[in-house]
Design an enzyme around this catalytic site. Structure first.
Site, PDB file in Angstrom:
ATOM      1  N   TYR A 179       9.700-106.290 -56.957  1.00  0.00           N
ATOM      2  CA  TYR A 179      11.030-105.738 -56.669  1.00  0.00           C
ATOM      3  C   TYR A 179      11.857-105.744 -57.943  1.00  0.00           C
ATOM      4  O   TYR A 179      11.894-106.746 -58.677  1.00  0.00           O
ATOM      5  CB  TYR A 179      11.744-106.554 -55.586  1.00  0.00           C
ATOM      6  CG  TYR A 179      11.104-106.460 -54.219  1.00  0.00           C
ATOM      7  CD1 TYR A 179      11.451-105.449 -53.325  1.00  0.00           C
ATOM      8  CD2 TYR A 179      10.138-107.368 -53.835  1.00  0.00           C
ATOM      9  CE1 TYR A 179      10.850-105.365 -52.072  1.00  0.00           C
ATOM     10  CE2 TYR A 179       9.530-107.291 -52.581  1.00  0.00           C
ATOM     11  CZ  TYR A 179       9.890-106.275 -51.708  1.00  0.00           C
ATOM     12  OH  TYR A 179       9.290-106.189 -50.462  1.00  0.00           O
ATOM     13  N   SER A 180      12.532-104.624 -58.213  1.00  0.00           N
ATOM     14  CA  SER A 180      13.425-104.546 -59.367  1.00  0.00           C
ATOM     15  C   SER A 180      14.600-105.486 -59.180  1.00  0.00           C
ATOM     16  O   SER A 180      15.176-105.572 -58.086  1.00  0.00           O
ATOM     17  CB  SER A 180      13.937-103.112 -59.553  1.00  0.00           C
ATOM     18  OG  SER A 180      12.870-102.227 -59.818  1.00  0.00           O
TER      19      SER A 180
ATOM     20  N   CYS B   9      14.548 -94.436 -61.604  1.00  0.00           N
ATOM     21  CA  CYS B   9      13.961 -95.419 -60.702  1.00  0.00           C
ATOM     22  C   CYS B   9      14.126 -94.948 -59.257  1.00  0.00           C
ATOM     23  O   CYS B   9      15.234 -94.615 -58.827  1.00  0.00           O
ATOM     24  CB  CYS B   9      14.624 -96.789 -60.892  1.00  0.00           C
ATOM     25  SG  CYS B   9      13.827 -98.134 -59.979  1.00  0.00           S
TER      26      CYS B   9
ATOM     27  N   GLU C  10      10.340 -95.555 -63.730  1.00  0.00           N
ATOM     28  CA  GLU C  10       9.737 -96.540 -62.829  1.00  0.00           C
ATOM     29  C   GLU C  10       9.889 -95.999 -61.410  1.00  0.00           C
ATOM     30  O   GLU C  10      10.896 -96.227 -60.745  1.00  0.00           O
ATOM     31  CB  GLU C  10      10.439 -97.895 -62.972  1.00  0.00           C
ATOM     32  CG  GLU C  10       9.706 -99.044 -62.306  1.00  0.00           C
ATOM     33  CD  GLU C  10      10.323-100.390 -62.627  1.00  0.00           C
ATOM     34  OE1 GLU C  10      11.290-100.782 -61.921  1.00  0.00           O
ATOM     35  OE2 GLU C  10       9.882-101.031 -63.591  1.00  0.00           O
TER      36      GLU C  10
ATOM     37  N   TYR D 103       7.934 -94.803 -57.493  1.00  0.00           N
ATOM     38  CA  TYR D 103       6.938 -95.239 -56.536  1.00  0.00           C
ATOM     39  C   TYR D 103       6.804 -94.222 -55.411  1.00  0.00           C
ATOM     40  O   TYR D 103       7.641 -93.315 -55.307  1.00  0.00           O
ATOM     41  CB  TYR D 103       7.293 -96.617 -55.953  1.00  0.00           C
ATOM     42  CG  TYR D 103       8.764 -96.763 -55.599  1.00  0.00           C
ATOM     43  CD1 TYR D 103       9.240 -96.322 -54.367  1.00  0.00           C
ATOM     44  CD2 TYR D 103       9.674 -97.328 -56.503  1.00  0.00           C
ATOM     45  CE1 TYR D 103      10.575 -96.448 -54.043  1.00  0.00           C
ATOM     46  CE2 TYR D 103      11.004 -97.456 -56.177  1.00  0.00           C
ATOM     47  CZ  TYR D 103      11.458 -97.019 -54.946  1.00  0.00           C
ATOM     48  OH  TYR D 103      12.793 -97.124 -54.634  1.00  0.00           O
TER      49      TYR D 103
END
Length: 448
Positions: free
Chosen positions: A229-230, A406, A446, A448
């Site tokens: 987790y960021s 992100c 970054e 996902y």
């Protein structure tokens, strides 16, 4: 007196001095094969050991009396006599090349040329074919000749960055201090903000991530795998004492093809945590999303949903905290995409930042289910960016502009669609230009 030819005649003084009997000269032995020379002649044609051994010993010995002038780097200076230095500079390979050649003249000394150096090689030839041995020394110490490459200095705040201090088998056991939902009740999905205490034992930088290992075991009886987790807080943490770390987590709940409700293991574990509960923390990890060092930089931040986490950490450091060695004077421009207004994250905090530094902070929201552009298209993050495409392209041509992305992976493709025609107007291939930005640490992703 000794006898020759099986005792048929005693050897005279002439025999002893010349080694040849004038009466019974030696007969050459029969050849081993009609197509091969006689074995004695082959042996005679080989260089004697007293010529070969000194040469080989001179290649392997750490001390050379007469080194070739073309190998100055392999010879230790007179003032250096350490064994380790000699072993290092004398790393050479002796290559022995054996070749057949025909000769009809008497033997003469010869030398073998080489691109690096040469050593004299003694040869003996006869009227028959002979074997010639050639020895060469080739340096394998590439570091001695090649210049040392200077380490490239990063443009990011990477000084003192710690990675992988804690791993899944030996995690740090933190304590949940706060856990609160930050989306409205009618929002499509729950998002929670949580703060964990770590007593200063999990040092991290803005832009890094931590891993969480949920309690319990999987269906195979093994511990759950970690989930990354960021980090959503600055290095000082939400309490400002460098002893906490915060996350922004959306609860994952969906229905599969069989009509079964599936809950994400780690996200539900985190969203259900109560203050005082233990949590297994690994990391910190990551250097991709570290902030730039330049306090005058233009930082464009593109986020969807909980992808806002690293940018909250950036913005807290820029506008809510004071440092002796860092004062942000550039432009921070945030684009945040969410499905509904009730899903907007940290809106109040961003409002305070805007009021505090209106010249240094811009924020644009893209609310896909409630807004459309002039063409009636849903307002995704790339749709909102298209409204400022010319301004963004001019910023991207500057050396001190940094892009951070992100969130959902599809966002990057949409941005390419905006930039390709803009760059083409200036005769620039956007995809190649983006690679250059990536290489210079100005394009950081970054997703996902």
């Amino acid at each position: 007196m000794a006898t020759c030819r099986e005792g048929q005649r005693q050897r005279s003084e002439f025999c002893w001095s010349s080694g040849v009997c004038p009466v019974f000269p030696p007969k050459p032995p029969a050849p081993l094969h009609p197509h091969l020379p006689c074995l004695p002649l082959i042996l005679i044609s080989l260089p004697p050991l007293y010529l070969i051994l000194p040469l080989l010993l001179s290649l392997t010995s750490p001390r050379r009396l007469s080194p070739p002038s073309c190998l100055p780097t392999l010879i230790p200076p007179p003032h250096i006599h350490t064994l380790s230095h000699r072993c290092g500079v004398m790393a050479a390979v002796t290559a022995a090349a054996v070749s057949l050649r025909s000769a009809t003249t008497a033997s003469t000394p010869s030398s073998t040329p080489h691109s690096h150096c040469s050593f004299p090689s003694a040869t003996r030839t006869t009227a028959h074919r002979g074997l010639v041995i050639r020895a060469q020394a080739v340096s394998t110490d590439a570091a001695a000749a090649a210049p040392v490459k200077a380490k490239k200095e990063s443009k990011k705040q990477d000084e003192g960055v710690v990675t992988n201090k804690y791993r899944p088998k030996e995690p740090y056991v933190g304590k949940c201090l706060l856990n609160t939902k930050i989306t409205a009740d009618d929002a499509p999905g729950e998002t929670w903000h949580m703060v964990f205490g770590h007593e200063g034992e999990v040092p991290y930088k803005e832009g890094q991530s931590i891993g969480i290992v949920a309690d319990g075991e999987d269906k195979n009886g093994k511990p759950h795998k970690l989930r990354l987790y960021s980090i959503a807080s600055s290095a000082l943490g939400d309490f400002g004492d460098s002893k906490t770390v915060s996350l922004c987590v959306k609860r994952l709940v969906y229905t599969n093809d069989q009509g079964e409700v599936v809950k994400g293991v780690c996200s539900n574990f985190l969203c259900d945590l109560k203050p005082g509960a233990d949590v297994n923390i690994t990391g910190p990890v990551g250097k991709e999303m570290l902030m730039p060092k330049d306090p005058n930089a233009t930082i464009i931040m593109l986020a969807t949903g909980t992808g806002i986490a690293p940018f909250r950490s950036f913005l807290w450091k820029m506008f809510f905290e004071k440092y002796e060695d860092y004062e942000f004077k550039g432009l921070a421009w945030l684009f945040l995409g969410v499905p509904t207004s009730s899903s907007l994250l940290y809106k109040e905090e961003f409002g305070k930042m805007k009021a505090k530094a209106p010249e240094n902070f811009r924020v644009d929201y893209a609310i896909s289910r409630e807004e459309t552009n002039a063409l009636g298209e849903k307002m995704y993050i790339q749709t909102k960016m298209a409204e400022y495409k010319d301004e963004l392209w001019e910023l991207l041509k500057k050396d001190n502009t940094y892009v951070y992305m992100c969130g959902l992976k599809g966002m990057e493709k949409g941005i390419d669609e905006i930039m390709i025609p803009l760059a083409a107007k200036d005769g620039i291939d956007w995809l190649d230009y983006r690679k250059q930005l990536k290489k210079s640490e100005q394009w950081n992703v970054e997703v996902y």
